[in-house]
Design an enzyme around this catalytic site. Structure first.
Site, PDB file in Angstrom:
ATOM      1  N   ALA A  11       0.827  -1.217   0.000  1.00 47.53           N
ATOM      2  CA  ALA A  11       0.000   0.000   0.000  1.00 47.53           C
ATOM      3  C   ALA A  11       0.860   1.265   0.000  1.00 47.53           C
ATOM      4  CB  ALA A  11      -0.930  -0.008   1.216  1.00 47.53           C
ATOM      5  N   CYS A  43      -5.300  -7.788   4.483  1.00 51.15           N
ATOM      6  CA  CYS A  43      -6.528  -7.858   5.276  1.00 51.15           C
ATOM      7  C   CYS A  43      -7.596  -8.698   4.584  1.00 51.15           C
ATOM      8  CB  CYS A  43      -7.047  -6.457   5.566  1.00 51.15           C
ATOM      9  SG  CYS A  43      -6.419  -5.243   4.411  1.00 51.15           S
ATOM     10  N   TYR A  62      -4.369  -2.889  -8.333  1.00 49.20           N
ATOM     11  CA  TYR A  62      -3.978  -2.945  -9.741  1.00 49.20           C
ATOM     12  C   TYR A  62      -2.922  -4.020  -9.892  1.00 49.20           C
ATOM     13  CZ  TYR A  62      -6.119   1.686 -10.013  1.00 49.20           C
ATOM     14  OH  TYR A  62      -6.984   2.737  -9.940  1.00 49.20           O
ATOM     15  N   ASP A 274       3.714   0.184   7.270  1.00 50.20           N
ATOM     16  CA  ASP A 274       3.886  -0.621   8.484  1.00 50.20           C
ATOM     17  C   ASP A 274       5.291  -0.559   9.068  1.00 50.20           C
ATOM     18  OD1 ASP A 274       1.338  -1.334   7.841  1.00 50.20           O
ATOM     19  OD2 ASP A 274       1.696  -3.499   7.776  1.00 50.20           O
ATOM     20  N   ALA A 292      -3.633  -0.318   6.693  1.00 55.12           N
ATOM     21  CA  ALA A 292      -3.521   0.174   5.321  1.00 55.12           C
ATOM     22  C   ALA A 292      -3.891   1.651   5.129  1.00 55.12           C
ATOM     23  CB  ALA A 292      -4.368  -0.711   4.400  1.00 55.12           C
ATOM     24  N   TYR A 417     -30.539  12.006  11.151  1.00 55.16           N
ATOM     25  CA  TYR A 417     -31.580  11.162  11.748  1.00 55.16           C
ATOM     26  C   TYR A 417     -32.625  10.771  10.710  1.00 55.16           C
ATOM     27  CZ  TYR A 417     -35.966  10.008  14.026  1.00 55.16           C
ATOM     28  OH  TYR A 417     -37.139   9.400  14.351  1.00 55.16           O
TER      29      TYR A 417
END
Lengths: 439, 439
Positions: A11, A43, A62, A274, A292, A417
């Site tokens: 990523a 994930c 991609y 990460d 990510a 609402y």
């Protein structure tokens, strides 16, 4: 022509590569990725194990050809870095049997994370749920087994256990913590998802794994032994920073220390995703958030700064979400336990509510726990469990906490609402009211 | 003992009454409600017309007996105010045939709103979708008809048309605007829900109703005539402030002007809910937002100030949401059209996205339009159309705009990400990125 080298095509790496190509068409951008996959999403692996989809190419946003042909990136898949010499701005790579040398002007380290393991005697029936590149062989192996031990009751452990349980496997989940997701939510909140898990998975809590033996077929803990057909180790990940050890300043869990521009202790060398350390906006301390959305934005920031346009990554608030069956569990900021550990004096509210008007069919339960700083009523964290509209409510708090909102600000939020999807008194607003007004 | 009189037992009135009883047990609280229902929810009426529920008591959060017995409120239902003399702190009420006088120390006006009408020759088959107290007779009447004209393409008109269409009625919806919900969202956004409406309802757009004749069976517009079995007028509401005209300062649409404490131009006299004016935090001008979440919070604020504890209602950002079938349509803040009308120079972004990871089943379309101030990138508004997680995303912006967030703040929001309910790049973050970084 200036040369940018990016190590890691996940990523952060591909986000950075694409932005640099766009911002600086004159720069040459090379990405080195050790597997055959890029811009991949680890994930998604549990859902693949569950059988929700079959095409492993779907793990990629991609495919490599897109980045090479459409974005003009010198992307090299299946390319492992053998040696990195940061002082000399030089890297040696291995492609199949060939060794090659690459020089660069800018370097972005986006090497991600690697799984943490427990003592075990071989990899034959010991599995890790990590890289999508190995998802197909992992699935083939796990689907052939009957009884599987999953070690770890964090996000990845829970999602893997769920997937295997849905596939009809007998799952023993062994977790060192007192309850699942204990590093994510407080114990009181766990009671809203735990019963469902207990009914479907053989949960062993408060039990520490000492060793996996017999090629994954025997798990030995501090309380007993489990004979299984195979073992998945899902106790977490750590920054994949081995390559730069001794060359760059490392911080939390050995993640790479950067400034707000994602630049490391070495000029011209950036880290994103990460592998990079981040700064927690609530505790004002260093933190490490291996998810990510953060990785993508860090890659974006690094790309701009490499291109000479100053952008700053503001820091993290610690957003997490997972699900077990139809129940979503998420948090933003600090749990009460964490807040107390960081020496905040806190006020908190727990609200059980419904997601739709009392007359509207299909209403679901939702629980919100809100944690605020006693001194100034600033919101420190939220934990939410429910079946619908959990994500957006977490995002409300991600933005609110980032902007330094108080419980008063949240109470007066002009919430949307509509009886079909909400109640007039939103659970977030009710939780804020409990702290703001005592009820 | 100090006496508080509250006129109107809707959201604002009962919220205020309950809080005063709690905060000031020594005060006597009298509530006058002209119907038999209190703490009622007019927004539920369309769903009742659709047949989603049958018990009209479900319109009430609590029944009158609860407020009387459990909360010690002197609640008088079916009680109409005949005359109000604010200078003398005195009101005359009519209960059935009896007339009674009540003096008070504090007054809270929570008289709500009343429907706007068009020229018509009688009420026999001319209907208004407004007060839950009349929902049962309204439903009985409408269900007995076949072809029904609905006048008005705003929230209430759309929801009524949907309900009647689902019940198998032939609906002609006549709307003066160029497209439905034109006072809520921009025209580009309307194209994402309009086709579905057109396929199910006889939509007459850009057509102004001149008169309803033949006891609701003939609708005459500037473009033609419609023969129907009955007509629902749903062109909007106005503040129900007739009672205080000439006695209190009135503002937008004749709503009652108050300060931040919800106190009117007369000391000790408060107004809350649909009858009260509010202050728009974006335009910095007076505004009028007749929705329940605002009403409840205004009632809360009035109650605290009556009880001597200062609380301030911060103002509104203009949150709206409705749905047609499975598609939710909502907005917060200003549309582009509104922003331009208020002389903002704007930047905007429109994003079409999906609600789940590309490999996760059941993903739905979602559209986000974000509007920001060109000068300082402050967010001015958002419009969202989609089928899931629309509510929470609107709330993100309600809180963000209230806190003065910029597109940069929204881009760096640490959004929750789980493949089953989101994409890594959230549509809100993508929309923010488009403005922040040009893509």
């Amino acid at each position: 022509m200036q040369r940018v080298l990016i190590i890691g095509g996940g990523a952060a790496g591909m986000s950075a590569a694409s932005w640099i190509r766009r911002l600086s068409p004159d720069m040459k951008v090379t990405v080195l990725e050790s597997t055959q996959m890029v811009s991949h999403a680890p994930c998604g692996v549990p859902y693949f194990l569950e059988g929700l989809f079959d095409d492993p190419n779907l793990f990629m946003t991609y495919e490599p050809s897109f980045f090479i042909e459409k974005r003009g990136i010198d992307l090299r898949i299946n390319t492992r870095v053998k040696e990195l010499n940061i002082k000399d701005r030089h890297v040696t790579v291995e492609i199949k049997d060939k060794v090659e040398s690459i020089d660069y002007d800018y370097l972005i380290l986006a090497t991600g994370s690697v799984p943490i393991t427990v003592k075990n005697d071989g990899t034959e029936r010991v599995y890790f749920v990590h890289h999508p590149a190995h998802a197909s062989e992992l699935r083939k192996a796990l689907w052939s087994l009957n009884k599987i031990a999953v070690i770890g009751g964090g996000i990845l452990g829970i999602e893997t256990a769920e997937a295997l349980s849905v596939k009809g496997k007998k799952v023993v989940l062994i977790h060192r913590g007192k309850y699942p997701l204990n590093r994510m939510v407080d114990e009181d909140i766990s009671s809203f998802f735990l019963p469902k898990m207990i009914s479907e998975i053989d949960l062993r809590l408060g039990e520490a794994v000492l060793e996996v033996r017999d090629k994954g077929r025997l798990v030995i803990t501090d309380k007993g032994e489990y004979k299984v057909d195979g073992t998945v180790i899902a106790i977490g990940v750590r920054p994949n920073s081995d390559l730069v050890k001794g060359q760059l300043k490392l911080g939390v869990y050995d993640s790479i220390v950067t400034n707000e521009k994602m630049e490391t202790s070495e000029k011209g060398v950036f880290a994103a995703g990460d592998v990079a350390q981040s700064f927690n906006l609530i505790t004002k301390q260093s933190d490490w958030v291996p998810y990510a959305p953060v990785a993508n934005k860090m890659g974006f920031v690094a790309a701009f700064n490499v291109s000479g346009i100053e952008k700053k990554f503001p820091g993290v608030v610690g957003t997490m979400i997972t699900k077990y069956r139809e129940t979503l569990v998420g948090k933003v900021g600090l749990t009460s336990a964490e807040a107390t550990r960081y020496n905040f004096k806190i006020k908190e509210a727990l609200v059980k509510h419904k997601t739709r008007a009392r007359y509207y069919p299909g209403s679901k339960d939702i629980w919100v726990k809100l944690i605020a700083n006693e001194k100034d009523s600033r919101i420190l964290g939220v934990e939410i469990v429910g079946q619908e509209e959990v994500l957006g409510r977490l995002d409300v708090l991600a933005e609110a906490i980032m902007k330094g909102a108080t419980v008063e600000d949240l109470f007066f939020m002009e919430n949307a609402y509509l009886p079909a999807v909400a109640r007039v008194w939103d659970p977030l607003v009710l939780a804020a009211r409990k702290i703001y007004a005592g009820d």
